[in-house]
Motif scaffolding. Sequence first.
Motif, PDB file in Angstrom:
ATOM      1  N   PRO A 246       0.446  -1.304  -0.536  1.00  0.00           N
ATOM      2  CA  PRO A 246       0.065   0.293  -0.189  1.00  0.00           C
ATOM      3  C   PRO A 246       0.868   1.425   0.123  1.00  0.00           C
ATOM      4  O   PRO A 246       1.502   1.495   0.851  1.00  0.00           O
ATOM      5  N   GLY A 247       0.417   2.167  -0.799  1.00  0.00           N
ATOM      6  CA  GLY A 247       1.115   3.448  -1.061  1.00  0.00           C
ATOM      7  C   GLY A 247       2.756   3.763  -1.185  1.00  0.00           C
ATOM      8  O   GLY A 247       3.149   4.976  -1.805  1.00  0.00           O
ATOM      9  N   GLU A 248       3.081   2.307  -1.939  1.00  0.00           N
ATOM     10  CA  GLU A 248       3.691   2.579  -3.138  1.00  0.00           C
ATOM     11  C   GLU A 248       3.914   2.768  -4.271  1.00  0.00           C
ATOM     12  O   GLU A 248       2.649   2.468  -4.378  1.00  0.00           O
ATOM     13  N   THR A 249       5.499   2.796  -4.856  1.00  0.00           N
ATOM     14  CA  THR A 249       4.613   3.119  -6.351  1.00  0.00           C
ATOM     15  C   THR A 249       6.338   1.092  -6.749  1.00  0.00           C
ATOM     16  O   THR A 249       7.433   1.545  -6.706  1.00  0.00           O
ATOM     17  N   PHE A 250       5.294   1.035  -7.211  1.00  0.00           N
ATOM     18  CA  PHE A 250       6.611  -0.756  -7.803  1.00  0.00           C
ATOM     19  C   PHE A 250       6.471  -0.328  -9.463  1.00  0.00           C
ATOM     20  O   PHE A 250       4.926  -0.134 -10.433  1.00  0.00           O
ATOM     21  N   GLY A 251       7.668   0.089  -9.897  1.00  0.00           N
ATOM     22  CA  GLY A 251       8.338  -0.055 -11.115  1.00  0.00           C
ATOM     23  C   GLY A 251       8.159  -1.171 -11.819  1.00  0.00           C
ATOM     24  O   GLY A 251       8.863  -2.785 -11.433  1.00  0.00           O
ATOM     25  N   ILE A 252       7.891  -1.431 -12.938  1.00  0.00           N
ATOM     26  CA  ILE A 252       8.506  -2.677 -13.574  1.00  0.00           C
ATOM     27  C   ILE A 252       8.897  -2.134 -15.091  1.00  0.00           C
ATOM     28  O   ILE A 252       8.733  -1.925 -15.524  1.00  0.00           O
ATOM     29  N   ILE A 253       9.951  -2.317 -15.190  1.00  0.00           N
ATOM     30  CA  ILE A 253      11.046  -2.239 -16.289  1.00  0.00           C
ATOM     31  C   ILE A 253      11.336  -3.289 -17.348  1.00  0.00           C
ATOM     32  O   ILE A 253      11.773  -4.363 -16.736  1.00  0.00           O
ATOM     33  N   GLY A 254      11.240  -3.295 -18.360  1.00  0.00           N
ATOM     34  CA  GLY A 254      12.048  -4.472 -19.509  1.00  0.00           C
ATOM     35  C   GLY A 254      11.792  -4.149 -20.596  1.00  0.00           C
ATOM     36  O   GLY A 254      11.111  -2.568 -21.208  1.00  0.00           O
ATOM     37  N   GLU A 255      12.474  -4.701 -21.730  1.00  0.00           N
ATOM     38  CA  GLU A 255      12.294  -3.616 -23.159  1.00  0.00           C
ATOM     39  C   GLU A 255      10.640  -4.475 -23.892  1.00  0.00           C
ATOM     40  O   GLU A 255       9.993  -5.285 -23.133  1.00  0.00           O
TER      41      GLU A 255
ATOM     42  N   PHE B  71      -5.930   1.848  -6.522  1.00  0.00           N
ATOM     43  CA  PHE B  71      -4.157   1.736  -6.957  1.00  0.00           C
ATOM     44  C   PHE B  71      -4.369   2.296  -9.083  1.00  0.00           C
ATOM     45  O   PHE B  71      -5.566   1.272  -9.448  1.00  0.00           O
ATOM     46  N   ILE B  72      -2.997   2.321  -9.215  1.00  0.00           N
ATOM     47  CA  ILE B  72      -3.131   3.015 -10.496  1.00  0.00           C
ATOM     48  C   ILE B  72      -1.652   1.953 -11.360  1.00  0.00           C
ATOM     49  O   ILE B  72      -0.985   2.483 -10.527  1.00  0.00           O
ATOM     50  N   VAL B  73      -1.827   1.300 -11.723  1.00  0.00           N
ATOM     51  CA  VAL B  73      -1.023   1.102 -13.567  1.00  0.00           C
ATOM     52  C   VAL B  73      -0.682   2.147 -14.494  1.00  0.00           C
ATOM     53  O   VAL B  73      -1.766   3.050 -14.910  1.00  0.00           O
ATOM     54  N   CYS B  74       0.549   2.426 -14.050  1.00  0.00           N
ATOM     55  CA  CYS B  74       0.448   3.669 -15.269  1.00  0.00           C
ATOM     56  C   CYS B  74       1.611   2.499 -16.625  1.00  0.00           C
ATOM     57  O   CYS B  74       2.640   2.821 -15.784  1.00  0.00           O
ATOM     58  N   ASP B  75       1.126   2.567 -17.852  1.00  0.00           N
ATOM     59  CA  ASP B  75       1.711   1.700 -18.992  1.00  0.00           C
ATOM     60  C   ASP B  75       2.456   3.405 -19.185  1.00  0.00           C
ATOM     61  O   ASP B  75       1.763   3.729 -20.409  1.00  0.00           O
TER      62      ASP B  75
ATOM     63  N   THR C 203       7.613   0.183 -17.484  1.00  0.00           N
ATOM     64  CA  THR C 203       7.914   1.593 -18.515  1.00  0.00           C
ATOM     65  C   THR C 203       9.230   0.800 -18.906  1.00  0.00           C
ATOM     66  O   THR C 203       9.780   0.208 -18.388  1.00  0.00           O
ATOM     67  N   HIS C 204      10.042   1.416 -20.179  1.00  0.00           N
ATOM     68  CA  HIS C 204      11.505   0.816 -20.442  1.00  0.00           C
ATOM     69  C   HIS C 204      12.408   2.014 -19.677  1.00  0.00           C
ATOM     70  O   HIS C 204      13.541   1.640 -20.925  1.00  0.00           O
ATOM     71  N   ASP C 205      12.143   3.007 -19.422  1.00  0.00           N
ATOM     72  CA  ASP C 205      13.137   4.410 -18.970  1.00  0.00           C
ATOM     73  C   ASP C 205      13.266   3.330 -17.848  1.00  0.00           C
ATOM     74  O   ASP C 205      12.689   3.958 -17.510  1.00  0.00           O
ATOM     75  N   ILE C 206      14.823   3.354 -18.038  1.00  0.00           N
ATOM     76  CA  ILE C 206      15.827   3.434 -16.453  1.00  0.00           C
ATOM     77  C   ILE C 206      15.769   4.782 -15.181  1.00  0.00           C
ATOM     78  O   ILE C 206      14.845   4.729 -14.860  1.00  0.00           O
ATOM     79  N   SER C 207      15.585   6.004 -16.423  1.00  0.00           N
ATOM     80  CA  SER C 207      16.478   6.964 -15.454  1.00  0.00           C
ATOM     81  C   SER C 207      14.441   7.148 -15.000  1.00  0.00           C
ATOM     82  O   SER C 207      13.898   8.060 -13.490  1.00  0.00           O
TER      83      SER C 207
END
Lengths: 335, 358
Positions: free
Chosen positions: A43-52, A178-182, A215-219
């Motif tokens: 709860p309350g976190e931003t969970f990043g998913i990165i990949g090509e 909860f929001i998925v930000c693609d 996102t694919h953007d590491i920064s």
Amino acid sequence: MAVPEQQMQQEPVVVADGLTIHFDLRGGDTVKAVDGVSFQIRPGETFGIIGESGSGKTTVGRALVGLLKPTGGRILYAGQDVSALSSSQYRQLRRNYQIIFQDPHAALNPRMTILQSVQEPMEIMRDGNPASRRQTARDALERAGLPPEIGARYPHELSGGQKQRVNIARALTVNPRFIVCDEVVAALDVSVRGAILNLFADLQKEFGLTYAFITHDISVVAHISNRVGVMYLGRLMELGPTGPVTEQPLHPYTRALLSAEPLPLPSEMRDQARRIRLTGEIPSPVSPPSGCRFRTRCPSAQAVCAEHVPEWRELRPDHWVACHFSTEEGPPDAS
Amino acid sequence: MALRDTVDEAALGGSLTGQAGGSPTVKPDAAEALLSVEDLSIGFRGRDGDTSVTRKVSFFVRPGERVGVVGESGCGKTVTGLSLLRLLPERTARIDGRILFDGRDLSTLPMREMRKIRGRDISMIFQEPMSALDPVFTIGQQLSETLLAHFDMSRKEARERSIQALTEVGIPLPERRYDEYPHQFSGGMRQRVMIAMALICKPRLIVADEPTTALDVTVQAQIIDLLCQLSDDTGTALLFITHDLGVVAETCSRMLTMYAGEVVEDAAVDEALRRPGHPYTSGLLRSLPRLSERGERLPSIPGRVPSPNAMPEGCRFRDRCPYARPGCEDYQPMVTDRRGRHVRCWRVDELALPGAVD
């Protein structure tokens, strides 16, 4: 963006448990887009998913909000398995889980005014009455940083950044948890990305939102996330707190991904030696490599990598990796 | 061109090698520049009159030099690139100014002559390779066609040269892939084919418009290396149009910043990254998330690029510029400051703007 201690112990907002999504192709082949992925979003976190591209990150995102049905494994919302719910229960639950897409233009109906678009989710949910819906929509637009007159305009009259703000406002109208930000900033110019990312951070604080940021953007992921999962060819390679993952990664793929990012720095500040060049491209998800999926491009691959799928190991606190040879110090030496 | 006398020969000699680093931005004389664009203004005819897209764009590219063109979408980067090859629609595009390539003005060249230059002396790489390749012809046919259009050679020779070109850009099994169709190639492999096609006639200039934007970061790194290595080996100059400042830093020695149809800064890449001269260049660099601490607020440039029909008088950036003062509403010519940067801002000497390094 530190997550408060007591929240960490709360029940996860979303749990993916052995999530598997396969698509059948004509001719009997199967695209193994996502193949056994497990994680918990707190709860309350931003969970990043990165990949090509081809890593399965978008498919995971869609599954997290129920747009795709898992072919295996399950998704739990606040501890509940969706497949066990009645359709009206599901409907009520579903409003808590929203998604915002990459292309802000394609997400808006060109024939509807901005205000109509923003009211639509409430109409579908049968929230309030026309007057209250209009007011909620206006408030949401204002909260997303748009002037009130925008409501009467059509999507083609707005810039990309403004359209993405409209999509954010629209997701807010139903008070999601909860929001998925693609890839929500991928289509925007660098000059406006910062403002949109700041808006996401502000809304998170104000409404206690939880995000899955794909996102694919590491920064971008490094900036906004509390934890990051690194996906490759339908599997998680690494998962851990953002700082350690982006600064001292454990998986050879994460290390290569980080080193491939072109740095806007003067020549004397760029370390050319840091570059780990991967050869080849991501293999087809129809026939992924046996064992470790990354082995065909991995500079440290050994015979065992083709035979056994690497175990999911916690090498540092809360920091997991799927590689036979990684140690607490990091990935195996590239040679 | 009088400026040329003020630089020492050693500095000029160093800049000709096209190495990354600080090449001086002093304008070379016509004989030295491979491409010299002078006061290029592009407009489009429409029902409601003409729309001006670029205004008096001037820059040059030396032989073998790699020059980046950066800016937000809508700043005129792509249109400028297309105009160099006369690829804008002839009926609606209005082009003023000169495009001197090797001493000849491409803007007035008969189309027949222009066709001899395209693909032979200047070639182009586009962002989306699938839209630039013809789906009904094999890769080999399309590569050979380029050669046969410009050289007197047999089909057999063209085939051999094409297979060699595929080998040079790192395509495995080139003999087999020669007979395959574009849809059988992945995105990265298609972009390699585009590069092979652009290089096959050993042109002296390649205009690359966002050539790696559609690619994954690990594949982008491969393509950037390939482009730089081939340009080093063959002495081909590169005009690299991109929104990605990291890509420019890793490939180019000089950088043009475009804003609202104008060049607002022309400086060596290292110099522009460290001490940008124009507030817009500085704003772009400061907007990159990597420069901020995790979780901190990100800077951004307020507002948007003005539409061509509503260009402000004077400095076109002033409505978005934190450094705007009375005086900015006057026309801003390109000025050369003490450091030798060319900047379209009258305050360049008094402003010390933050760059990519703190």
